[in-house]
Motif scaffolding. Structure first.
Motif, PDB file in Angstrom:
ATOM      1  N   UNK A 141       0.822  -1.221   0.000  1.00  0.00           N
ATOM      2  CA  UNK A 141       0.000   0.000   0.000  1.00  0.00           C
ATOM      3  C   UNK A 141       0.847   1.257   0.000  1.00  0.00           C
ATOM      4  N   UNK A 142       2.082   1.189   0.514  1.00  0.00           N
ATOM      5  CA  UNK A 142       2.972   2.355   0.539  1.00  0.00           C
ATOM      6  C   UNK A 142       3.804   2.490  -0.736  1.00  0.00           C
ATOM      7  N   UNK A 143       3.666   1.547  -1.691  1.00  0.00           N
ATOM      8  CA  UNK A 143       4.426   1.603  -2.937  1.00  0.00           C
ATOM      9  C   UNK A 143       5.762   0.892  -2.880  1.00  0.00           C
TER      10      UNK A 143
ATOM     11  N   UNK B 200       7.067 -15.305  -2.095  1.00  0.00           N
ATOM     12  CA  UNK B 200       7.036 -14.718  -0.761  1.00  0.00           C
ATOM     13  C   UNK B 200       5.639 -14.212  -0.411  1.00  0.00           C
ATOM     14  N   UNK B 201       5.392 -14.208   0.879  1.00  0.00           N
ATOM     15  CA  UNK B 201       4.073 -13.799   1.349  1.00  0.00           C
ATOM     16  C   UNK B 201       3.912 -12.286   1.220  1.00  0.00           C
ATOM     17  N   UNK B 202       2.746 -11.892   0.738  1.00  0.00           N
ATOM     18  CA  UNK B 202       2.426 -10.466   0.559  1.00  0.00           C
ATOM     19  C   UNK B 202       1.156 -10.142   1.349  1.00  0.00           C
ATOM     20  N   UNK B 203       1.085  -8.909   1.795  1.00  0.00           N
ATOM     21  CA  UNK B 203      -0.081  -8.493   2.602  1.00  0.00           C
ATOM     22  C   UNK B 203      -1.295  -8.268   1.708  1.00  0.00           C
ATOM     23  N   UNK B 204      -2.454  -8.266   2.351  1.00  0.00           N
ATOM     24  CA  UNK B 204      -3.699  -7.986   1.626  1.00  0.00           C
ATOM     25  C   UNK B 204      -3.643  -6.545   1.101  1.00  0.00           C
ATOM     26  N   UNK B 205      -4.098  -6.344  -0.129  1.00  0.00           N
ATOM     27  CA  UNK B 205      -4.048  -5.017  -0.741  1.00  0.00           C
ATOM     28  C   UNK B 205      -2.809  -4.806  -1.600  1.00  0.00           C
ATOM     29  N   UNK B 206      -1.988  -5.854  -1.800  1.00  0.00           N
ATOM     30  CA  UNK B 206      -0.812  -5.731  -2.663  1.00  0.00           C
ATOM     31  C   UNK B 206      -1.270  -5.466  -4.098  1.00  0.00           C
ATOM     32  N   UNK B 207      -0.574  -4.569  -4.783  1.00  0.00           N
ATOM     33  CA  UNK B 207      -0.938  -4.181  -6.148  1.00  0.00           C
ATOM     34  C   UNK B 207       0.077  -4.735  -7.137  1.00  0.00           C
ATOM     35  N   UNK B 208      -0.332  -4.887  -8.388  1.00  0.00           N
ATOM     36  CA  UNK B 208       0.504  -5.414  -9.469  1.00  0.00           C
ATOM     37  C   UNK B 208       0.754  -4.298 -10.481  1.00  0.00           C
ATOM     38  N   UNK B 209       2.005  -4.196 -10.921  1.00  0.00           N
ATOM     39  CA  UNK B 209       2.388  -3.177 -11.893  1.00  0.00           C
ATOM     40  C   UNK B 209       3.242  -3.803 -12.989  1.00  0.00           C
ATOM     41  N   UNK B 210       3.043  -3.312 -14.226  1.00  0.00           N
ATOM     42  CA  UNK B 210       3.855  -3.783 -15.347  1.00  0.00           C
ATOM     43  C   UNK B 210       5.176  -3.032 -15.311  1.00  0.00           C
ATOM     44  N   UNK B 211       6.281  -3.753 -15.142  1.00  0.00           N
ATOM     45  CA  UNK B 211       7.598  -3.130 -15.068  1.00  0.00           C
ATOM     46  C   UNK B 211       8.240  -3.022 -16.447  1.00  0.00           C
ATOM     47  N   UNK B 212       8.166  -4.079 -17.264  1.00  0.00           N
ATOM     48  CA  UNK B 212       8.818  -4.083 -18.573  1.00  0.00           C
ATOM     49  C   UNK B 212       8.174  -5.108 -19.483  1.00  0.00           C
ATOM     50  N   UNK B 213       8.102  -4.788 -20.775  1.00  0.00           N
ATOM     51  CA  UNK B 213       7.555  -5.699 -21.776  1.00  0.00           C
ATOM     52  C   UNK B 213       8.529  -5.781 -22.948  1.00  0.00           C
ATOM     53  N   UNK B 214       8.972  -7.000 -23.257  1.00  0.00           N
ATOM     54  CA  UNK B 214       9.843  -7.241 -24.399  1.00  0.00           C
ATOM     55  C   UNK B 214       9.068  -8.019 -25.450  1.00  0.00           C
ATOM     56  N   UNK B 215       9.001  -7.450 -26.678  1.00  0.00           N
ATOM     57  CA  UNK B 215       8.328  -8.113 -27.782  1.00  0.00           C
ATOM     58  C   UNK B 215       9.360  -8.426 -28.874  1.00  0.00           C
ATOM     59  N   UNK B 216       9.538  -9.709 -29.159  1.00  0.00           N
ATOM     60  CA  UNK B 216      10.574 -10.139 -30.097  1.00  0.00           C
ATOM     61  C   UNK B 216       9.912 -10.711 -31.352  1.00  0.00           C
ATOM     62  N   UNK B 217      10.293 -10.152 -32.491  1.00  0.00           N
ATOM     63  CA  UNK B 217       9.736 -10.616 -33.745  1.00  0.00           C
ATOM     64  C   UNK B 217      10.285 -11.998 -34.079  1.00  0.00           C
ATOM     65  N   UNK B 218       9.467 -12.856 -34.653  1.00  0.00           N
ATOM     66  CA  UNK B 218       9.834 -14.229 -35.014  1.00  0.00           C
ATOM     67  C   UNK B 218       9.808 -14.404 -36.531  1.00  0.00           C
TER      68      UNK B 218
END
Length: 208
Positions: free
Chosen positions: A161-163, A190-208
């Motif tokens: 909750x504090x970031x 690892x154990x996380x408290x109630x109210x934990x938030x999820x954030x996108x840190x990085x996205x890698x897109x690789x062409x095939x």
């Protein structure tokens, strides 16, 4: 008992040694002749002494010959070589070639699929924690908005909750066709408290 003892026997006459015929009578001043036994003993002693001297002389001669041979072997001069004399070998001067630095080859960079930014292809559909162990996870939906097939690597950060970051997770995909979508999950540890938030840190897109 009686004290009577018989008389001793009378002495027997000893035979006289007569001189052979024609020999002169012995002189009354001459020394008495040596008994035969003493003459034999003297002969044996003489032979033993003579034999010992002969053996000692042979040993001395053997030792002298051995010492003479050893001294001759030590005094032998070194053998001379019949090989012709050669001048010392002079090495030819070595012309060192100038060092040429090889051109640096950069590692090939994986191509990035053209199109809009890859971060816009990922959406968090659910952010929660496990009810039993308390570990957080994020469910993701990925849509390939590029014009070519691509694979994705998505990094997720879990914050309280504090970031403050409490955990992180990674989700990967295989080939995703242009315009297609897939669902994946990024699992935290690892154990996380109630109210934990999820954030996108990085996205890698690789062409095939």
């Amino acid at each position: 008992m009686s004290d009577y003892f018989p008389p001793p026997p009378p002495e027997q006459p000893q035979p006289e040694h007569r001189a052979p015929a024609g020999a002169s009578p012995p002189s009354p001043w001459a020394a008495p002749a040596a008994p035969p036994g003493r003459q034999r003993t003297g002969l044996i002693v003489t032979l033993a002494v003579g034999g010992g001297l002969v053996v000692a002389g042979a040993m001395v001669a053997l030792v002298y010959s051995l010492m003479d041979s050893v001294s001759d072997s030590i005094a032998l001069p070194p053998e001379r070589s019949d090989a012709p004399y050669s001048e010392p070998y002079d090495e030819e001067p070595y012309d060192e070639e100038p060092y040429e630095e090889e051109p640096y080859e950069e590692e090939p960079v994986e191509p990035v699929a053209p199109g809009p930014p890859a971060e816009g292809d990922v959406t968090i559909t659910k952010c929660t924690r496990d009810s039993l162990i308390g570990w957080p996870h994020a469910d993701l939906r990925i849509v390939n908005r590029s014009g070519s097939p691509a694979a994705y690597i998505v990094s997720i950060t879990f914050v309280d909750a504090d970031g403050a970051v409490v955990s992180d997770g990674i989700a990967t995909t295989e080939e995703v066709a242009p315009g297609a979508s897939v669902k994946v999950r990024a699992q935290g540890s690892g154990e996380a408290a109630v109210g934990t938030k999820c954030r996108i840190a990085e996205v890698d897109r690789h062409a095939l």
